[in-house]
Design an enzyme around this catalytic site. Structure first.
Site, PDB file in Angstrom:
ATOM      1  N   TYR A  91       3.981  -5.424   9.486  1.00 29.81           N
ATOM      2  CA  TYR A  91       3.803  -3.970   9.432  1.00 29.81           C
ATOM      3  C   TYR A  91       4.871  -3.290  10.300  1.00 29.81           C
ATOM      4  CZ  TYR A  91      -0.944  -4.697   7.444  1.00 29.81           C
ATOM      5  OH  TYR A  91      -2.011  -5.067   6.664  1.00 29.81           O
TER       6      TYR A  91
ATOM      7  N   HIS B 265       0.862  -1.200   0.000  1.00 26.76           N
ATOM      8  CA  HIS B 265       0.000   0.000   0.000  1.00 26.76           C
ATOM      9  C   HIS B 265       0.896   1.247   0.000  1.00 26.76           C
ATOM     10  CE1 HIS B 265      -3.846  -2.221   0.967  1.00 26.76           C
ATOM     11  NE2 HIS B 265      -2.916  -3.134   1.208  1.00 26.76           N
TER      12      HIS B 265
HETATM   13  C1  HEM Z   1      -0.093 -11.839   5.851  1.00 25.92           C
HETATM   14  C2  HEM Z   1      -0.910 -10.988   5.246  1.00 25.92           C
HETATM   15  C3  HEM Z   1      -0.534  -9.530   5.024  1.00 25.92           C
HETATM   16  C4  HEM Z   1       0.697  -8.959   4.861  1.00 25.92           C
HETATM   17  C5  HEM Z   1       2.052  -9.644   4.861  1.00 25.92           C
HETATM   18  C6  HEM Z   1       0.488  -7.528   4.691  1.00 25.92           C
HETATM   19  C7  HEM Z   1       1.484  -6.595   4.519  1.00 25.92           C
HETATM   20  C8  HEM Z   1       1.336  -5.228   4.567  1.00 25.92           C
HETATM   21  C9  HEM Z   1       2.385  -4.247   4.702  1.00 25.92           C
HETATM   22  C10 HEM Z   1       3.871  -4.561   4.762  1.00 25.92           C
HETATM   23  C11 HEM Z   1       1.819  -3.021   4.751  1.00 25.92           C
HETATM   24  C12 HEM Z   1       2.533  -1.676   4.921  1.00 25.92           C
HETATM   25  C13 HEM Z   1       2.523  -1.331   6.408  1.00 25.92           C
HETATM   26  C14 HEM Z   1       3.218  -0.027   6.756  1.00 25.92           C
HETATM   27  O1  HEM Z   1       4.424   0.135   6.476  1.00 25.92           O
HETATM   28  O2  HEM Z   1       2.573   0.860   7.370  1.00 25.92           O
HETATM   29  C15 HEM Z   1       0.406  -3.209   4.611  1.00 25.92           C
HETATM   30  C16 HEM Z   1      -0.505  -2.210   4.592  1.00 25.92           C
HETATM   31  C17 HEM Z   1      -1.848  -2.427   4.559  1.00 25.92           C
HETATM   32  N1  HEM Z   1      -2.520  -3.636   4.623  1.00 25.92           N
HETATM   33 FE1  HEM Z   1      -1.709  -5.432   4.694  1.00 25.92          FE
HETATM   34  N2  HEM Z   1      -0.853  -7.261   4.727  1.00 25.92           N
HETATM   35  C18 HEM Z   1      -1.508  -8.468   4.954  1.00 25.92           C
HETATM   36  C19 HEM Z   1      -2.849  -8.652   5.095  1.00 25.92           C
HETATM   37  C20 HEM Z   1      -3.779  -7.676   5.044  1.00 25.92           C
HETATM   38  C21 HEM Z   1      -5.190  -7.872   5.230  1.00 25.92           C
HETATM   39  C22 HEM Z   1      -5.900  -9.197   5.558  1.00 25.92           C
HETATM   40  C23 HEM Z   1      -5.770  -6.671   5.103  1.00 25.92           C
HETATM   41  C24 HEM Z   1      -7.255  -6.484   5.247  1.00 25.92           C
HETATM   42  C25 HEM Z   1      -7.921  -5.414   5.017  1.00 25.92           C
HETATM   43  C26 HEM Z   1      -4.722  -5.685   4.849  1.00 25.92           C
HETATM   44  C27 HEM Z   1      -4.872  -4.318   4.662  1.00 25.92           C
HETATM   45  C28 HEM Z   1      -3.868  -3.390   4.600  1.00 25.92           C
HETATM   46  C29 HEM Z   1      -4.085  -1.957   4.504  1.00 25.92           C
HETATM   47  C30 HEM Z   1      -5.424  -1.246   4.434  1.00 25.92           C
HETATM   48  C31 HEM Z   1      -2.828  -1.358   4.475  1.00 25.92           C
HETATM   49  C32 HEM Z   1      -2.518   0.120   4.302  1.00 25.92           C
HETATM   50  C33 HEM Z   1      -2.291   0.812   5.608  1.00 25.92           C
HETATM   51  C34 HEM Z   1      -1.839   2.227   5.328  1.00 25.92           C
HETATM   52  O3  HEM Z   1      -2.478   2.930   4.541  1.00 25.92           O
HETATM   53  O4  HEM Z   1      -0.826   2.609   5.905  1.00 25.92           O
HETATM   54  N3  HEM Z   1      -3.513  -6.329   4.820  1.00 25.92           N
HETATM   55  N4  HEM Z   1       0.117  -4.561   4.507  1.00 25.92           N
END
Ligand code: HEM
Length: 369
Positions: free
Chosen positions: A339, A69
């Site tokens: 995260y 993201h």
């Molecule tokens: C093992 C599964 C997942 C992994 C490895 C993953 C990984 C990541 C990572 C690395 C980030 C960036 C975090 C940061 O630096 O702030 C992120 C952001 C995000 N993830 Fe996931 N994610 C997973 C599952 C999910 C699921 C199930 C959702 C459900 C809605 C989700 C929704 C989001 C959202 C909305 C963001 C953006 C947050 C922002 O705007 O800062 N993720 N994810």
């Protein structure tokens, strides 16, 4: 044959040898614990570092950005709770009244300069900070289910869909092998493909996807999922076409709309019943489950994530107030761990980070700035 130093030590101070042996054993167990945590003992154990390496393989090194993201914009506003879920959750955020929110809209994927495209997964992340109460953070996507139900599945999906260096495109054979090994992902991706894609961020529904539990003042626990549903009229993706070369049209529209008028979403809580899966984000709950409107999220300002209110926020899904608890979904703790590492990397790289693609100066509804 024992070495001479051993024979001398045995004759003069046998207790010393016992103590040295004990110290050696402690040191070995500390080294083993570090090796275990670092994943050195099991080459196949999935660690935060391995997940970060998979993001690098998929997206290249994107210094200073969120590893997923990565393209996004900060927003602020408030949540007006109506008290309707206060009976099942004692969280301060659900009491009637206003709670400030700091949010971020983003596109899924680790490429911070990817062109906006209708089918790219959109996200909304929110941090609710009730005055005097415990905060709540959540990240939601505009898809009905998540493609995978385990950290391992996420990792394998990242690698399977990474561009092949020879062609610059994902290798269809790798994708086929991934889908064969993960039938739950094949089913979920089919549902995701069928979803209705709207014209922009402001009229998208965003779903929390993981199940959680609400806990009331007496300790009773209820399985829940939540979504935010737009108050803005829903138009199909075809209603908004980018002009040639406009790579940021979804973000530009959102920022322009917020400048005119605050945008709103209802926070809808879906209540699970016995037998509804709470540990599998690839599965939706049956139609007709009770839904409770918990209040309205209003967004009235946007600003660049280079200097905005969301820059230093890690939207860790396990930052929960008393009254909201994790479910048995193992994806939640995996997300929290990954995260945290993504956050730590971008914090370390802050000085080298190029400007984000979306850099509005602060925009406020009603044209004030
Ligand atoms: C093992 C599964 C997942 C992994 C490895 C993953 C990984 C990541 C990572 C690395 C980030 C960036 C975090 C940061 O630096 O702030 C992120 C952001 C995000 N993830 Fe996931 N994610 C997973 C599952 C999910 C699921 C199930 C959702 C459900 C809605 C989700 C929704 C989001 C959202 C909305 C963001 C953006 C947050 C922002 O705007 O800062 N993720 N994810």
């Amino acid at each position: 044959m024992k070495p001479l130093w051993f024979k001398v030590a045995m004759a003069t101070n046998p207790g010393l040898l016992v103590r040295l042996g004990a110290i050696g054993a402690v040191l070995l167990s500390v080294i083993a614990a570090f090796a275990h945590t670092g994943g050195w003992l099991s080459p196949v154990r999935l660690t935060q570092d391995r997940m970060m390496a998979a993001f690098r393989e998929a997206n290249g090194t994107q210094v200073g950005f969120r590893r997923n993201h990565a393209k996004g914009v900060c927003v602020t506003g408030w949540f007006e709770g109506n008290g309707q879920v206060a009976a099942i959750s004692k969280a301060a955020v659900f009491k009637p009244g206003r709670v400030p929110v700091v949010g971020r809209f983003a596109l899924a994927g680790g490429m911070p300069f990817q062109p906006d495209a209708p089918n790219t997964v959109r996200s909304m992340a929110l941090r609710f900070v009730p005055p005097g109460g415990e905060e709540w953070r959540t990240g939601m996507n505009n898809i009905p289910v998540f493609p995978v139900n385990s950290a391992r599945g996420f990792y394998e999906q990242l690698l399977a869909f990474s561009p092949d260096p020879a062609t610059g495109k994902p290798d269809p054979a790798k994708i086929k092998a991934f889908l064969a090994a993960h039938p739950e992902a094949a089913r979920a991706l089919a549902l995701i493909k069928k979803r209705q894609v709207t014209s922009g961020f402001a009229n998208s529904t965003f779903n929390g996807l993981n199940a959680f539990r609400f806990v009331d003042a007496a300790g009773a626990s209820t399985p829940v999922r939540w979504s935010v549903v737009p108050a803005q009229p829903v138009l199909t993706a075809a209603a908004e076409q980018p002009e040639a070369g406009d790579e940021n049209y979804l973000f530009d529209d959102l920022i322009g709309q917020i400048a005119q008028h605050p945008r709103q979403w209802r926070l809808i809580v879906t209540i699970g019943q016995a037998g509804d899966p709470t540990n599998d984000a690839t599965q939706s709950w049956p139609e007709g489950r009770q839904q409770v409107d918990a209040g309205t999220v209003t967004i009235d300002r946007a600003s660049s994530e280079d200097s905005g209110a969301c820059t230093a926020i890690n939207y860790d899904p396990l930052v929960l107030p008393a009254g909201i608890e994790p479910s048995d979904d193992a994806l939640l703790s995996a997300r929290s761990a990954v995260y945290a590492r993504s956050f730590a990397l971008r914090a370390e790289e802050e000085d080298e980070k190029p400007p984000s693609a979306i850099t509005p100066k602060e925009v406020q509804a009603g044209g004030k700035s």
